[in-house]
Enzyme design. Structure first.
Site, PDB file in Angstrom:
ATOM      1  N   GLY A  11       2.477   0.961 -10.220  1.00  0.00           N
ATOM      2  CA  GLY A  11       2.318   0.142  -9.004  1.00  0.00           C
ATOM      3  C   GLY A  11       0.991  -0.596  -9.016  1.00  0.00           C
ATOM      4  O   GLY A  11       0.217  -0.528  -9.981  1.00  0.00           O
ATOM      5  N   TYR A  12       0.715  -1.290  -7.907  1.00  0.00           N
ATOM      6  CA  TYR A  12      -0.455  -2.165  -7.825  1.00  0.00           C
ATOM      7  C   TYR A  12      -1.746  -1.370  -8.006  1.00  0.00           C
ATOM      8  O   TYR A  12      -2.515  -1.614  -8.947  1.00  0.00           O
ATOM      9  CB  TYR A  12      -0.416  -2.859  -6.467  1.00  0.00           C
ATOM     10  CG  TYR A  12      -1.569  -3.765  -6.136  1.00  0.00           C
ATOM     11  CD1 TYR A  12      -2.078  -3.800  -4.847  1.00  0.00           C
ATOM     12  CD2 TYR A  12      -2.149  -4.602  -7.090  1.00  0.00           C
ATOM     13  CE1 TYR A  12      -3.121  -4.648  -4.510  1.00  0.00           C
ATOM     14  CE2 TYR A  12      -3.192  -5.457  -6.767  1.00  0.00           C
ATOM     15  CZ  TYR A  12      -3.679  -5.481  -5.459  1.00  0.00           C
ATOM     16  OH  TYR A  12      -4.728  -6.321  -5.127  1.00  0.00           O
ATOM     17  N   PHE A  81      -0.304   8.304  -5.996  1.00  0.00           N
ATOM     18  CA  PHE A  81      -0.077   7.033  -5.296  1.00  0.00           C
ATOM     19  C   PHE A  81       1.373   6.894  -4.838  1.00  0.00           C
ATOM     20  O   PHE A  81       1.659   6.143  -3.919  1.00  0.00           O
ATOM     21  CB  PHE A  81      -0.352   5.844  -6.245  1.00  0.00           C
ATOM     22  CG  PHE A  81      -1.763   5.709  -6.701  1.00  0.00           C
ATOM     23  CD1 PHE A  81      -2.149   6.134  -7.965  1.00  0.00           C
ATOM     24  CD2 PHE A  81      -2.714   5.150  -5.870  1.00  0.00           C
ATOM     25  CE1 PHE A  81      -3.459   5.994  -8.394  1.00  0.00           C
ATOM     26  CE2 PHE A  81      -4.036   5.001  -6.305  1.00  0.00           C
ATOM     27  CZ  PHE A  81      -4.399   5.427  -7.569  1.00  0.00           C
ATOM     28  N   SER A 125      -4.739   6.063   3.706  1.00  0.00           N
ATOM     29  CA  SER A 125      -4.857   4.708   4.236  1.00  0.00           C
ATOM     30  C   SER A 125      -5.625   4.698   5.550  1.00  0.00           C
ATOM     31  O   SER A 125      -5.572   5.662   6.311  1.00  0.00           O
ATOM     32  CB  SER A 125      -3.452   4.145   4.461  1.00  0.00           C
ATOM     33  OG  SER A 125      -3.499   2.988   5.261  1.00  0.00           O
ATOM     34  N   ALA A 126      -6.275   3.610   5.839  1.00  0.00           N
ATOM     35  CA  ALA A 126      -7.022   3.459   7.097  1.00  0.00           C
ATOM     36  C   ALA A 126      -6.089   3.535   8.305  1.00  0.00           C
ATOM     37  O   ALA A 126      -6.537   3.765   9.425  1.00  0.00           O
ATOM     38  CB  ALA A 126      -7.757   2.117   7.097  1.00  0.00           C
ATOM     39  N   TYR A 153       5.171   4.819   8.388  1.00  0.00           N
ATOM     40  CA  TYR A 153       4.410   4.783   7.126  1.00  0.00           C
ATOM     41  C   TYR A 153       3.045   5.434   7.331  1.00  0.00           C
ATOM     42  O   TYR A 153       2.663   6.355   6.606  1.00  0.00           O
ATOM     43  CB  TYR A 153       4.232   3.340   6.628  1.00  0.00           C
ATOM     44  CG  TYR A 153       3.077   3.216   5.669  1.00  0.00           C
ATOM     45  CD1 TYR A 153       1.842   2.731   6.088  1.00  0.00           C
ATOM     46  CD2 TYR A 153       3.199   3.637   4.353  1.00  0.00           C
ATOM     47  CE1 TYR A 153       0.771   2.666   5.238  1.00  0.00           C
ATOM     48  CE2 TYR A 153       2.122   3.573   3.484  1.00  0.00           C
ATOM     49  CZ  TYR A 153       0.908   3.088   3.938  1.00  0.00           C
ATOM     50  OH  TYR A 153      -0.172   3.031   3.078  1.00  0.00           O
ATOM     51  N   LYS A 157       1.255   9.193   5.902  1.00  0.00           N
ATOM     52  CA  LYS A 157      -0.071   9.370   5.281  1.00  0.00           C
ATOM     53  C   LYS A 157      -0.863  10.434   6.043  1.00  0.00           C
ATOM     54  O   LYS A 157      -1.484  11.328   5.463  1.00  0.00           O
ATOM     55  CB  LYS A 157      -0.844   8.051   5.278  1.00  0.00           C
ATOM     56  CG  LYS A 157      -0.277   6.988   4.351  1.00  0.00           C
ATOM     57  CD  LYS A 157      -0.349   7.404   2.897  1.00  0.00           C
ATOM     58  CE  LYS A 157       0.076   6.299   1.956  1.00  0.00           C
ATOM     59  NZ  LYS A 157       0.048   6.700   0.540  1.00  0.00           N
ATOM     60  N   ASN A 183      -8.045  -2.649   2.847  1.00  0.00           N
ATOM     61  CA  ASN A 183      -7.042  -3.644   2.417  1.00  0.00           C
ATOM     62  C   ASN A 183      -7.271  -4.092   0.977  1.00  0.00           C
ATOM     63  O   ASN A 183      -8.100  -4.959   0.734  1.00  0.00           O
ATOM     64  CB  ASN A 183      -7.064  -4.835   3.371  1.00  0.00           C
ATOM     65  CG  ASN A 183      -6.521  -4.460   4.732  1.00  0.00           C
ATOM     66  OD1 ASN A 183      -7.128  -3.644   5.451  1.00  0.00           O
ATOM     67  ND2 ASN A 183      -5.373  -5.006   5.094  1.00  0.00           N
ATOM     68  N   PHE A 222      -0.365 -14.461  12.076  1.00  0.00           N
ATOM     69  CA  PHE A 222       0.114 -13.715  13.241  1.00  0.00           C
ATOM     70  C   PHE A 222      -0.968 -13.593  14.323  1.00  0.00           C
ATOM     71  O   PHE A 222      -1.698 -12.619  14.391  1.00  0.00           O
ATOM     72  CB  PHE A 222       0.580 -12.322  12.816  1.00  0.00           C
ATOM     73  CG  PHE A 222       1.760 -12.330  11.895  1.00  0.00           C
ATOM     74  CD1 PHE A 222       1.784 -11.526  10.764  1.00  0.00           C
ATOM     75  CD2 PHE A 222       2.857 -13.153  12.137  1.00  0.00           C
ATOM     76  CE1 PHE A 222       2.877 -11.524   9.891  1.00  0.00           C
ATOM     77  CE2 PHE A 222       3.952 -13.160  11.277  1.00  0.00           C
ATOM     78  CZ  PHE A 222       3.959 -12.349  10.156  1.00  0.00           C
ATOM     79  N   GLY A 296       1.715  -4.025  16.489  1.00  0.00           N
ATOM     80  CA  GLY A 296       1.012  -2.966  15.762  1.00  0.00           C
ATOM     81  C   GLY A 296      -0.296  -3.395  15.154  1.00  0.00           C
ATOM     82  O   GLY A 296      -1.098  -2.558  14.737  1.00  0.00           O
TER      83      GLY A 296
END
Ligand code: WQD
Length: 334
Positions: A11-12, A81, A125-126, A153, A157, A183, A222, A296
């Site tokens: 993955g990334y 991950f 994740s934050a 999601y 976490k 990010n 957005f 959100g």
């Protein structure tokens, strides 16, 4: 040198971390089900490092296959991950996210236990900070988590973090390093690996890339009525290579118990500033349209990064402009 199993390693973030670990002399094996990545990433890692990591195309939900990898592996640590990460999709399909992210992690932890692997670095994740007030200095690791998380999601976490904390209480020999990303953006400077999700992306930069490739007519921004200087949301964008190096630094924490670190830059950038940075790097205008706010979204999210620096000696050094340059190189390589 230690042998590390990287779950989600095609993955990334996983692939960039594999590159940095291999370059640092670690032996790396990769486990991935290719749900959101391609097996060809293994070839790219070979092209960049000259080393072809052993690749296991395994789903963490296949507990017998996972155990087999561990029985044959003799791993010193795991960097975890693997998981689904599309915020909007998690709202539509909560069971898919709880089964994959939490259920998959439970299988992983059981296989670690059965084979005596007692060290994990977890990709958090934050989002676990939820909607608590950020304060002027950014989120700190001692702030409460789990409140006001707006999606399944983020809750997966948070739950996995709590599972790791409970394991460390029950087993004083277990070591869990929890890394809370802000990010991630950018690509490897070689242009060979980058963010290339399957399907429709959610995150800002993969969508910017779709517009740049003329696969979408314009970017939706957005909301431009937030309490920020230009009205658009602010985030802490960390270059993926810095983020990968943060995992290298985290491996230096091997003590038993839980250690939690924010991985960010400590600086905020707005959506419109990201658009301007991409235009500066590409020399072309990026068409966008201001749309209503996305449910959100928080106005401002950025990290207090002092703990990772003082305890791990980690500090991000690359800029948003570096990330745009490297993203474009990856884009032009596609
Ligand atoms: C960034 C900003 C959007 C798309 C999420 C997860 C987090 C982590 C990173 C995995 C926001 C705006 C976006 C678009 C836009 N993921 N935006 N138009 O929401 O900060 O964080 O991804 O670990 O856990 O929560 O990232 O990239 O989706 O959005 O205006 O088409 O860009 O409103 O302000 P986010 P994002």
């Amino acid at each position: 040198m230690d042998k590390i199993l990287i779950t989600g390693g095609t993955g990334y973030i996983g692939s960039h971390t594999a590159v940095e670990l291999i370059n640092a002399g670690y032996e790396v094996e990769i486990l991935d089900n290719l749900a959101n990545s391609k097996a060809s990433v293994i070839d790219r890692i070979f092209e960049i490092t000259g080393v072809r990591p052993v690749f296991h195309q395994v789903d963490l939900l296949d507990s017998s296959a996972v155990l087999k990898v561990f029985k044959e592996g003799s791993f010193s640590s795991v960097i975890h991950f693997a998981g689904l990460k599309a915020v909007a999709e998690s709202v539509e399909k909560p069971l898919l996210y709880y089964e994959n992210n939490v259920g998959g992690t439970l299988n992983l932890l059981k296989a670690m236990y059965e084979t005596g692997v007692s060290r994990i670095v977890f990709s958090s994740s934050a989002t676990v900070y939820g909607d608590i007030p950020i304060g002027g200095h950014g989120f700190t690791e001692d702030m409460p988590t789990g409140r006001g998380i707006t999606n399944p999601y983020g809750r997966t976490k948070y739950m996995i973090e709590e599972i790791l904390k409970d394991i460390c209480i029950s087993d004083p020999t277990f070591s869990a390093t929890i890394l809370r990303y802000f990010n991630p953006i950018g690509a490897h400077p070689s242009g060979l690996i980058g963010e290339d999700p399957n399907g429709i992306p959610n995150n800002l930069m993969p969508l910017v890339m779709r517009v740049a490739r003329k696969e979408m007519p314009e970017l939706s921004v957005f909301g431009n009525d937030y309490e920020t200087p230009d009205g658009t949301c602010i985030r802490d964008y960390i270059h993926i290579v810095d983020l990968a190096k943060g995992h290298l630094a985290a491996l230096s924490h091997a003590e038993p118990g839980v250690a939690i670190y924010n991985l960010g830059t400590g600086r905020g950038t707005s959506v419109l500033e990201m658009v301007a940075a991409f235009e500066k790097a590409s020399g072309e205008s990026l068409p966008y349209r201001t749309m209503p706010r996305r449910a959100g979204d928080l106005p401002i999210v950025f990290a207090d990064v002092s703990k990772a620096f003082s305890e791990l000696g980690f500090k991000a050094t690359l800029s948003v402009d570096d990330a745009m340059r490297d993203t474009l190189k990856f884009l032009r390589n596609q």
